[in-house]
Design a protein around this motif. Sequence first.
Motif, short mmCIF file in Angstrom:
data_model
loop_
_atom_site.label_atom_id
_atom_site.label_comp_id
_atom_site.label_asym_id
_atom_site.label_seq_id
_atom_site.Cartn_x
_atom_site.Cartn_y
_atom_site.Cartn_z
N ASN A 33 0.85 -1.09 -0.04
CA ASN A 33 -0.08 0.24 0.06
C ASN A 33 0.86 1.27 0.05
N MET A 72 -1.68 -3.89 8.06
CA MET A 72 -1.78 -4.64 6.72
C MET A 72 -1.05 -5.85 6.53
N SER A 77 -9.43 2.54 -0.81
CA SER A 77 -10.12 2.45 0.40
C SER A 77 -11.09 3.73 0.59
N GLN A 116 -6.09 -6.60 2.67
CA GLN A 116 -6.53 -7.68 3.50
C GLN A 116 -7.84 -8.19 3.37
N ASN A 117 -8.61 -7.07 3.24
CA ASN A 117 -10.05 -7.61 2.96
C ASN A 117 -10.17 -8.13 1.71
N THR A 137 -12.61 -2.52 -3.11
CA THR A 137 -12.55 -1.31 -2.34
C THR A 137 -12.38 -2.01 -0.92
N GLY A 138 -11.89 -0.97 -0.13
CA GLY A 138 -11.48 -1.73 1.13
C GLY A 138 -10.14 -1.38 1.32
N TYR A 139 -9.64 -2.57 1.91
CA TYR A 139 -8.06 -2.87 1.95
C TYR A 139 -7.57 -4.08 1.39
N GLY A 162 -3.12 -1.53 -2.48
CA GLY A 162 -4.03 -0.44 -1.95
C GLY A 162 -3.74 0.87 -1.78
#
Length: 331
Positions: free
Chosen positions: A211, A309, A268, A285-286, A281-283, A240
Amino acid sequence: RFVLLHHSSRPPNSKMMNRSHLVAATAALLLCGLEQASAFAPGVSLAGIQVQSSASSGSTVIQQKPIGTCSFPASKTALFMGWGPDPEWSPATISGAEVACPSGTCVSVAVTVSPDLVEEYKIPGQYVQVRQTGSEDSPLFLAIASPPSPEAGNAIEFLIKKTDNNAWITDAAAGSGVECSQVMGGGFPMEEHMEGFQYDFPTQNVLLFANGSGIAPIRSAIESGQLGTGSGRTARLYYGVASPDDMPYAEKFAEWEAAGVEVVPVISRPEEVAGGWSGRTGYVQNALEEDGVPIPRNSAALLCGVKGMCEAVKDIMTKAGTFEGRILTNF
């Protein structure tokens, strides 16, 4: 980087400062300085800590001094801290600095360095220290973004997130002089942990996570050819950032895909994207949780980014069955 050496012959019920208290106190020294250490380790008196610094080695030794009187020897604990070997500075020249993403939050900086430094750079993820010429201020620790290559000449590249304190390099004009250390760190130990039969079978699938400006050493790994994607191994990058405007190297994604690395951008803050965002979308790891880990026992990962992360990705992958030794960071 620190090494803790501990020896104790005191009884288990000793009321003297125990090992866990000392570790907490010395961690506080790293973060906040001597005067605030006791706040991180309640009950620890700083009168019981002796600090010795070595200008020649760049290390600090922290030892427990005897506290009060007792009928048994005091424990001895020492913490040796440092960022590796002392830097050996050599002159370098900035050959270019340009905005690396539309938002301008990151800058790509090219630096002309000595042939010896280029020769030292062998493994993606290795880094150098950089400082202003003649400066005694703390240097920057920068992962090298360009891949190790004999065709690189005497140039290396960095990706630097702009801050209030680094304009001396992010805004530098071509021809500006800086000082650069020797190449440091082991980088991503891919050959050691991804090849051979140390962990069941050789790696069949590589997951890459980054990220922000953490994409720098991941770019080096992708473009180095050391991922092994040309021999049937699959690779996927989860990258990310807050918005697409904050994403360096977007122009390279097609090239990376052609080299066998699937690129999955993850945003994000999609609500702030003009015109909307139809991707993930999100992070990161999601996104990994949603996709799962393919062939966990034969997967490996390279990570560079914020602590949360990296910890989340490692947790997901180890629980899925990936060998911990195959989850690699460059620091």
